[in-house]
Structures are given as C-alpha cells and as structure tokens.
Design a protein around this motif. Sequence first.
Motif, PDB file in Angstrom:
ATOM      1  N   THR A   4      44.749  10.036  44.036  1.00 19.89           N
ATOM      2  CA  THR A   4      45.324  11.258  43.517  1.00 19.89           C
ATOM      3  C   THR A   4      46.628  11.487  43.595  1.00 19.89           C
ATOM      4  O   THR A   4      47.621  11.780  42.938  1.00 19.89           O
ATOM      5  N   LEU A  45      44.114   8.510  33.267  1.00 22.71           N
ATOM      6  CA  LEU A  45      44.179   9.365  34.366  1.00 22.71           C
ATOM      7  C   LEU A  45      43.201   8.785  35.560  1.00 22.71           C
ATOM      8  O   LEU A  45      43.046   9.346  36.570  1.00 22.71           O
ATOM      9  N   ALA A  46      42.507   7.517  35.407  1.00 23.71           N
ATOM     10  CA  ALA A  46      41.669   6.968  36.357  1.00 23.71           C
ATOM     11  C   ALA A  46      42.616   5.909  37.064  1.00 23.71           C
ATOM     12  O   ALA A  46      42.017   4.812  37.834  1.00 23.71           O
ATOM     13  N   SER A  61      37.556   9.007  36.961  1.00 28.34           N
ATOM     14  CA  SER A  61      38.478   8.956  38.242  1.00 28.34           C
ATOM     15  C   SER A  61      37.446   9.346  39.401  1.00 28.34           C
ATOM     16  O   SER A  61      37.447   9.087  40.612  1.00 28.34           O
ATOM     17  N   ILE A  62      36.771  10.952  39.149  1.00 33.88           N
ATOM     18  CA  ILE A  62      35.937  11.282  39.849  1.00 33.88           C
ATOM     19  C   ILE A  62      34.848  10.384  40.449  1.00 33.88           C
ATOM     20  O   ILE A  62      34.358  10.507  41.635  1.00 33.88           O
ATOM     21  N   THR A  78      38.722   9.868  31.477  1.00 38.78           N
ATOM     22  CA  THR A  78      39.140   9.189  32.367  1.00 38.78           C
ATOM     23  C   THR A  78      39.243  10.189  33.652  1.00 38.78           C
ATOM     24  O   THR A  78      39.255   9.556  34.874  1.00 38.78           O
ATOM     25  N   ILE A  79      39.502  11.472  33.255  1.00 37.44           N
ATOM     26  CA  ILE A  79      39.154  12.367  34.578  1.00 37.44           C
ATOM     27  C   ILE A  79      37.860  12.279  35.231  1.00 37.44           C
ATOM     28  O   ILE A  79      37.644  12.149  36.505  1.00 37.44           O
ATOM     29  N   THR A  99      41.676  11.770  28.052  1.00 41.72           N
ATOM     30  CA  THR A  99      42.185  12.410  29.349  1.00 41.72           C
ATOM     31  C   THR A  99      40.713  12.844  29.925  1.00 41.72           C
ATOM     32  O   THR A  99      40.505  12.772  31.171  1.00 41.72           O
ATOM     33  N   LEU A 100      39.841  13.448  29.202  1.00 39.07           N
ATOM     34  CA  LEU A 100      38.767  14.059  29.909  1.00 39.07           C
ATOM     35  C   LEU A 100      37.791  12.938  30.289  1.00 39.07           C
ATOM     36  O   LEU A 100      37.447  13.101  31.402  1.00 39.07           O
TER      37      LEU A 100
END
Length: 313
Positions: free
Chosen positions: A246, A64-65, A128-129, A124-125, A121-122
């Motif tokens: 995003t 998710l990055a 990404s931040i 890469t979230i 998931t966690l």
Amino acid sequence: MKNSRWVPWLLFGLPLAVFAVWAVADNSPLFFKTLLNGLTLASLYFLVASGFTLVFGLMRNVNLAHGSLYLIGAYVGWMVGERTGSWVLAVFAGFLSAALLGVLMQLLIFRHMQGQDLRQTLVTIGLSIVLADVALWIWGAEIYTFDPPAWIYGSTTLPLVNKFPTYRLFVLLASIVIGVGLWLLLARTRIGMMIRAGVDDRGMLAASGVNVQRVFALTFAIGAGLAGLAGVVGGTALSISPGEDTRYLLASLVVVIVGGMGSVVGAAIGALLIGLAEQFGQAYAPTYSVVFTFVIMVVALAFKPRGLMGKAA
C-alpha cells in the motif's frame, strides 16, 4: 501573462532557498545527510513508479495491484536469496516473478477490459487484497531483510556527511542507470516505438502486422518486473513487511500524478520531489512530514493539471 510561469517558482523556490541556507548554517552534516537519504528514497520510489508509469501512464491501464507486485517480488527474492546465498539471483528472481505475474494480469484481466477504467480499478483493488492475504498466509507477518553483497556492504566516507551507507549510493546509481535505459528503450528503439504507437492507435499498429497484444504483454512484463526488482532493492535498504504494498502504491500514484502520466523523466522528477520532501519533513518537521507530500501534489496539479512533464492525451 508570460511572466506568470515564474510565479510558482518564486513562491516555492525562494522559501526553499532560504531554508537551505539556514539549514546548512545551523547543522550542515544533518542537511547533507538528509539530502542523500532523500535522494536514496527518491531512487527507490522511481524504481517502483517507473513501472507504474509504463502501465498506468503510458498504456492507460489502471493497475492498483502494482504495490502487490512490489511485495510479491520482494518475498520471492528473499526466498531465493536465503536458499542460494546470492543477492544478485534474488534480484533476478524478484524481477522475473513480478514480470510473470504482470503478464498473467495483462492476459487474463486487462486484455478484456481495455478502456474500462472503473472495472479495472475495482478488479485490481480486489486482486491486491487477495495477493496481500496470500502473501500474509505464505510468509506470515514477520519482517524480512536482505544482506547486501560484500562489494556494496559497509560505508563510504564522503565530504560533509562523514560516512554514508555504500548500498544506498549503489541504489542511487542503479536507479539512474535503469532510468536512462528505460528512456532509451521508449524513445530510441523499435520496441519503444511500437509501444507508443500501440497506445496511440492500436488499430493502425495491428494493420501494419504487429501483434499488439504481445507488445502490451511485454510492456506489462517490464513494468511489473521493475516493481519486483524494486521490492528486493527496497527490502535490502529497508525491510519487507505486510503493508509495504500500500505504501509504495500510494507513492507511485503521487509520483506519476506530479511528474505526468507516461513520462519517465516526469516520474524521475516526481520521485525526486516526493523523496526529498518526505526525508526533509521527517528531519525538520516530523509532525507535518506527510503533509508536504500532498502539498506538492496539490500545487503541481494547480499549475500543471497534467503533471510537470505530462502531455495532452
């Protein structure tokens, strides 16, 4: 039961055909210009989603990055383009910077979390931040744009729409070339065979003497590099600004879900549907333009839970 497969085509194909006839009769230049804009946007979505479908759809790594790779590639490409004055070097810089970052992510993160979807998931979230904040710290909140090279600058005269930006036609052509090349790589080459074999049975591939981690790192590099390349291409067609990561991550998710995980052809079809729906929605029903994208996703999952071109795992 055999005739039931035609139900979704009739439910949506007939209203779309009626709309197309009405739109052409009412204002044909607007219709065809919107069509070309939709194809251009679909091309950009495909460039980002093709890399995402390699990593998420084919390798089953939840990254998710991926949108951050798009943004970092765009910013690095802009810096190189500003210093060298070469748009081509900017494209290469965007690709290489995102590919390098993707390899580091594979070696440092995904290599140790294979099959652990929730942890991927966690992590890469969070990544990404962090990358978004780093990009904001380095490049600020300004909006950056690229100048396309002279040979694709200006407009081209076309039937029905009069003039259309030459660069957007170039993006459409480039996405077709990249899509065909990616499909040939996966379906017709030894490297593509090793990538698909490593996903299906990595133990058997390793037993045959292939370095599985090297194959996966190469795959991740290609997928991430395509996101960085798309950052420069998209920044030239539109612009670069915080929040674009995003937007393109969500677009990639929708494209892969609609088209089917692990399918380059499915990513192309999904991008085409989403790009056209977004542009026609903005032109003819701007209030509900965002809704059309999710309607397509819901309908696709209702009739094809694995996506239009998805296969059983």
